[in-house]
Design an enzyme around this catalytic site. Structure first.
Site: not given
Length: 283
Positions: A16, A20, A23
């Site tokens: 990714c 975040c 996550c």
């Protein structure tokens, strides 16, 4: 409930381009399956009676053969869905791929750039970009006569539980808003979880802050930690089913080695919980 009513979530890659902190999809594998094997898994999913597949990650558009896999899925008759952070979606991508896509979900947790930056969801520009993506889908739907269903996913954490996103969410012209309580998974996000953790009261406060949106026809689907656990049928980047067991992921044997039916028997998945959280819906 028959397999045809259940969604299979295929997490194609761990990669990714956002970070975040909450996550729970940071898979430990260093690679992902090539297109031939992922396509074989998709075909096995169809043969087993499932009708809907949702592609996720990581960020699924970082899987280099995603568009080919989406095409295969549509050609064999699956309802196709994807969840993306939206960063790699352009207007031309929408025009090229919307014909093979039935549901598009974009993840965005706040209408405030600084909050997104604190969470780790990019530089905050996804607020405006998410709005553009849904407008492109709306344009495509109007011109094509098709309907790509539009969905927003948001995670409620310590950084946004008291925010009111109503004006922003209303401006997106979406069909469905899934609101998740941040979830702890051992070995995935437990090292940072204390920075993001919310309790039921905070989660419910966020929901109460946005209840007026329902008056405008927006379907809001809340999922607390209990609702999420074992209510998702998930495949990881290595082609194994996986599930949450006491806050830790456990895996089945690879689907292509043992077959879907055997792999399914090795995990815990609750059809009742899937139904209760409104996992099956008409688009």
């Amino acid at each position: 409930m028959m397999n045809s009513e259940i969604t299979v979530n295929f997490h194609l890659t761990k990669n990714c381009n956002f970070r975040c902190g909450f996550c729970f999809a940071h898979f430990k594998q260093s690679s992902h399956l090539e297109i031939e094997k992922t396509a074989s898994i998709v075909r096995e999913i169809k043969k087993s009676g499932f009708r809907k597949i949702n592609f996720a990650g990581g960020e699924p558009l970082l899987y280099k053969n995603f568009e080919s896999l989406l095409l295969v899925s549509k050609e064999i008759g699956l309802i196709t869905s994807m969840i993306s952070n939206g960063s790699r979606i352009t207007k031309s991508w929408v025009n090229n791929n919307a014909p093979n896509l039935d549901i598009l979900g974009i993840s965005c947790d706040s209408a405030k750039p600084e909050t997104l930056r604190q969470i780790g969801r990019g530089d905050g520009s996804s607020i405006d970009h998410t709005k553009k993506i849904f407008s492109w889908i709306t344009d495509y739907n109007e011109k094509s006569g098709r309907r790509v269903f539009k969905k927003l996913n948001s995670v409620v954490s310590k950084f946004n539980w008291n925010e009111n996103m109503s004006e922003y969410v209303a401006s997106l012209n979406i069909d469905r808003w899934k609101v998740f309580q941040v979830l702890k998974i051992e070995g995935e996000n437990d090292h940072k979880f204390s920075e993001f953790e919310t309790d039921e009261n905070e989660f419910n406060f966020f929901l109460k802050n946005h209840k007026e949106l329902a008056k405008f026809g927006l379907k809001i689907v809340p999922e607390n930690n209990s609702a999420m656990t074992n209510s998702y049928l998930m495949v990881n980047p290595d082609g194994c089913f996986y599930y949450n067991h006491n806050g830790k992921y456990l895996l089945s044997d690879p689907i292509l080695d043992v077959g879907i039916e055997t792999a399914l028997k090795q995990i815990h998945f609750s059809k009742d919980k899937f139904k209760k959280r409104e996992g099956f819906y008409i688009i």
